[in-house]
Design a protein around this motif. Structure first.
Motif, PDB file in Angstrom:
ATOM      1  N   UNK A  48       0.564  -0.980   0.028  1.00 59.06           N
ATOM      2  CA  UNK A  48       0.108  -0.004  -0.052  1.00 59.06           C
ATOM      3  C   UNK A  48       1.164   1.336   0.037  1.00 59.06           C
ATOM      4  N   UNK A  49       2.017   1.262   0.610  1.00 56.83           N
ATOM      5  CA  UNK A  49       2.649   2.566   0.271  1.00 56.83           C
ATOM      6  C   UNK A  49       3.039   3.013  -1.183  1.00 56.83           C
ATOM      7  N   UNK A  50       3.146   1.852  -2.198  1.00 62.91           N
ATOM      8  CA  UNK A  50       2.907   2.405  -3.576  1.00 62.91           C
ATOM      9  C   UNK A  50       2.143   3.679  -3.727  1.00 62.91           C
ATOM     10  N   UNK A  51       0.918   4.370  -2.580  1.00 59.73           N
ATOM     11  CA  UNK A  51       0.157   5.015  -3.134  1.00 59.73           C
ATOM     12  C   UNK A  51       0.507   6.621  -2.465  1.00 59.73           C
ATOM     13  N   UNK A  52       1.640   5.939  -1.776  1.00 58.39           N
ATOM     14  CA  UNK A  52       2.209   7.525  -0.977  1.00 58.39           C
ATOM     15  C   UNK A  52       3.205   7.899  -2.372  1.00 58.39           C
ATOM     16  N   UNK A  53       3.611   7.737  -3.746  1.00 60.32           N
ATOM     17  CA  UNK A  53       4.099   7.965  -4.161  1.00 60.32           C
ATOM     18  C   UNK A  53       4.109   8.656  -5.008  1.00 60.32           C
ATOM     19  N   UNK A  54       5.425   9.742  -5.105  1.00 62.95           N
ATOM     20  CA  UNK A  54       4.645  10.879  -6.784  1.00 62.95           C
ATOM     21  C   UNK A  54       4.788   9.915  -7.908  1.00 62.95           C
ATOM     22  N   UNK A  55       4.201  10.927  -8.885  1.00 63.31           N
ATOM     23  CA  UNK A  55       4.134  10.626 -10.641  1.00 63.31           C
ATOM     24  C   UNK A  55       5.679  10.199 -11.024  1.00 63.31           C
ATOM     25  N   UNK A  56       6.533  10.808 -10.481  1.00 62.56           N
ATOM     26  CA  UNK A  56       7.749  10.759 -10.690  1.00 62.56           C
ATOM     27  C   UNK A  56       8.570   9.817 -10.712  1.00 62.56           C
ATOM     28  N   UNK A  57       8.227   8.955  -8.725  1.00 62.76           N
ATOM     29  CA  UNK A  57       8.067   8.504  -8.429  1.00 62.76           C
ATOM     30  C   UNK A  57       8.061   6.790  -8.759  1.00 62.76           C
ATOM     31  N   UNK A  58       6.657   6.696  -9.116  1.00 61.27           N
ATOM     32  CA  UNK A  58       5.976   5.900  -9.463  1.00 61.27           C
ATOM     33  C   UNK A  58       6.771   5.266 -11.017  1.00 61.27           C
ATOM     34  N   UNK A  59       7.924   6.074 -12.147  1.00 62.12           N
ATOM     35  CA  UNK A  59       8.015   5.488 -13.263  1.00 62.12           C
ATOM     36  C   UNK A  59       9.518   5.374 -12.842  1.00 62.12           C
ATOM     37  N   UNK A  60      10.584   5.881 -11.869  1.00 60.56           N
ATOM     38  CA  UNK A  60      11.147   4.927 -11.316  1.00 60.56           C
ATOM     39  C   UNK A  60      11.201   3.739 -10.757  1.00 60.56           C
ATOM     40  N   UNK A  61       9.873   3.576  -9.951  1.00 62.57           N
ATOM     41  CA  UNK A  61      10.019   1.677  -9.915  1.00 62.57           C
ATOM     42  C   UNK A  61       9.559   1.489 -10.763  1.00 62.57           C
ATOM     43  N   UNK A  62       8.719   1.689 -11.636  1.00 64.61           N
ATOM     44  CA  UNK A  62       8.252   0.916 -12.893  1.00 64.61           C
ATOM     45  C   UNK A  62       9.352   0.474 -13.875  1.00 64.61           C
ATOM     46  N   UNK A  63      10.371   1.494 -13.929  1.00 68.07           N
ATOM     47  CA  UNK A  63      11.576   1.438 -14.467  1.00 68.07           C
ATOM     48  C   UNK A  63      12.666   0.180 -13.498  1.00 68.07           C
ATOM     49  N   UNK A  64      12.469   0.234 -12.101  1.00 63.34           N
ATOM     50  CA  UNK A  64      13.139  -0.238 -11.702  1.00 63.34           C
ATOM     51  C   UNK A  64      13.025  -3.010 -11.960  1.00 63.34           C
ATOM     52  N   UNK A  65      11.387  -2.351 -12.088  1.00 64.02           N
ATOM     53  CA  UNK A  65      10.755  -3.286 -12.526  1.00 64.02           C
ATOM     54  C   UNK A  65      10.783  -3.708 -13.992  1.00 64.02           C
ATOM     55  N   UNK A  66      11.236  -3.302 -15.108  1.00 64.43           N
ATOM     56  CA  UNK A  66      11.406  -3.544 -15.636  1.00 64.43           C
ATOM     57  C   UNK A  66      12.776  -3.623 -16.193  1.00 64.43           C
ATOM     58  N   UNK A  67      13.745  -2.882 -15.626  1.00 62.14           N
ATOM     59  CA  UNK A  67      15.557  -3.355 -15.957  1.00 62.14           C
ATOM     60  C   UNK A  67      15.075  -4.798 -15.138  1.00 62.14           C
ATOM     61  N   UNK A  68      14.753  -4.961 -14.603  1.00 60.42           N
ATOM     62  CA  UNK A  68      14.805  -6.678 -13.467  1.00 60.42           C
ATOM     63  C   UNK A  68      14.608  -7.318 -14.330  1.00 60.42           C
ATOM     64  N   UNK A  69      13.330  -7.236 -15.308  1.00 59.22           N
ATOM     65  CA  UNK A  69      12.695  -8.465 -16.313  1.00 59.22           C
ATOM     66  C   UNK A  69      13.522  -8.387 -17.609  1.00 59.22           C
ATOM     67  N   UNK A  70      13.846  -6.706 -17.781  1.00 59.92           N
ATOM     68  CA  UNK A  70      14.793  -7.063 -19.159  1.00 59.92           C
ATOM     69  C   UNK A  70      16.700  -7.824 -18.802  1.00 59.92           C
ATOM     70  N   UNK A  71      16.457  -6.727 -18.389  1.00 58.91           N
ATOM     71  CA  UNK A  71      18.180  -7.808 -18.108  1.00 58.91           C
ATOM     72  C   UNK A  71      18.593  -8.830 -17.142  1.00 58.91           C
ATOM     73  N   UNK A  72      17.630  -9.494 -16.426  1.00 53.02           N
ATOM     74  CA  UNK A  72      18.098 -10.787 -16.197  1.00 53.02           C
ATOM     75  C   UNK A  72      17.800 -11.953 -17.257  1.00 53.02           C
ATOM     76  N   UNK A  73      16.781 -11.704 -18.579  1.00 58.89           N
ATOM     77  CA  UNK A  73      16.042 -12.421 -19.342  1.00 58.89           C
ATOM     78  C   UNK A  73      16.834 -11.929 -20.164  1.00 58.89           C
TER      79      UNK A  73
END
Length: 307
Positions: free
Chosen positions: A213-238
């Protein structure tokens, strides 16, 4: 149990390893930013969740998930080992990053590809030519010069900095064990199937200690950074897992050694463009000379021919 052997498509393996190196080189910047808003367990959980949903959805659509009969023959022991050590690596790396800095974290985590490469020589019976052993020496010299200032800072650092550095060393060991197990798993499963299982297992593993639920406290910019980290995990490890299918683990590890240079360059660029996000790193003459040796040593190992 027979050991995994590569496909021999070394150019594809090299390309995938280079893409992995770039993505892992810029990842510490995103993590350093998002850790200002979320704890390490929540960040780790979301990284695994994003990667699992996207990869699992892709495999389901393409009907590439293992069938029921194959599930009975799955190497559950190796999958469990890979999951535990990669899960530990994620959290330990973030803990060490939070206690030190992006550059220091990327420096010390480079123990992981070195350990992976040496482990591959023993476990998978890979061999270095004289040129490749010389490249390892050049690579070591390059790191010694490149990180001269950081290594000197470690000696006089605070207890918190030293603790963070110790944690990063433990993260490197965990990753090297995961990587070697990952390569052996390719004997029975595709790289995407292995990563989907690990992502899903880690998502379940970290759910009790994360705070979704802490995701609801993030700003739009922080949400984009979190999404980037997730996509980075997927693509890099793949890309990393697939590179092991086509190229020797010892050579892949040599290419991954370039990641700290990408991190340092990225830190300086972001520090100029957004000075409030990241503090700049000052390159010395030692660092510039070391960077040249690191690149040269990595390429000597990666592209050296077998006897």
């Amino acid at each position: 149990m027979p050991l995994h052997s590569t496909s021999g498509r070394w150019r594809l393996g090299l390309g995938l390893a280079l893409l992995t190196t770039f993505l892992w080189g810029i990842l510490p910047l995103g993590l350093a930013i998002i850790l200002q808003a979320l704890d390490v367990y929540t960040v780790t959980w979301y990284r695994f969740l994003i990667a699992f949903v996207l990869l699992g959805g892709y495999l389901t659509t393409r009907q590439q998930l293992p069938d029921v009969q194959k599930w009975r023959l799955m190497p559950w022991g190796l999958l469990g080992i890979a999951t535990i050590f990669l899960a530990a690596n994620y959290v330990l790396f973030l803990q060490g990053l939070a206690l030190t800095s992006p550059t220091n974290a990327e420096v010390l985590i480079q123990l992981s590809p070195v350990l992976m490469g040496l482990g591959a020589l023993v476990i998978f019976k890979e061999h270095y030519t004289r040129l490749q052993w010389l490249g390892l020496g050049v690579l070591t010299l390059g790191f010694s010069l490149f990180f001269h200032e950081q290594l000197r800072n470690l000696v006089t650092a605070s207890n918190q900095y030293l603790l963070g550095s110790f944690i990063l060393g433990a993260a490197a060991i965990c990753w090297a064990i995961y990587a070697l197990v990952q390569k052996q798993l390719l004997q029975q499963l595709s790289s995407s199937q292995v990563m989907a299982f690990i992502y899903g297992s880690c998502t379940i593993l970290y759910l009790p200690i994360a705070t979704p639920t802490a995701i609801f406290t993030l700003s739009p910019f922080q949400l984009l950074i979190l999404l980037f980290c997730g996509l980075n995990t997927l693509i890099a490890y793949g890309c990393f897992a697939e590179s092991l299918e086509h190229w020797e683990a010892s050579r892949v590890s040599a290419v991954l050694a370039l990641a700290p240079i990408i991190t340092l360059i990225s830190v300086d660029i972001i520090a100029v463009l957004f000075p409030l996000l990241i503090k700049p790193e000052n390159l010395t003459l030692f660092a510039i000379t070391g960077a040249f040796f690191v690149v040269a040593g990595s390429m000597m190992i990666a592209l050296g021919k077998k006897t």
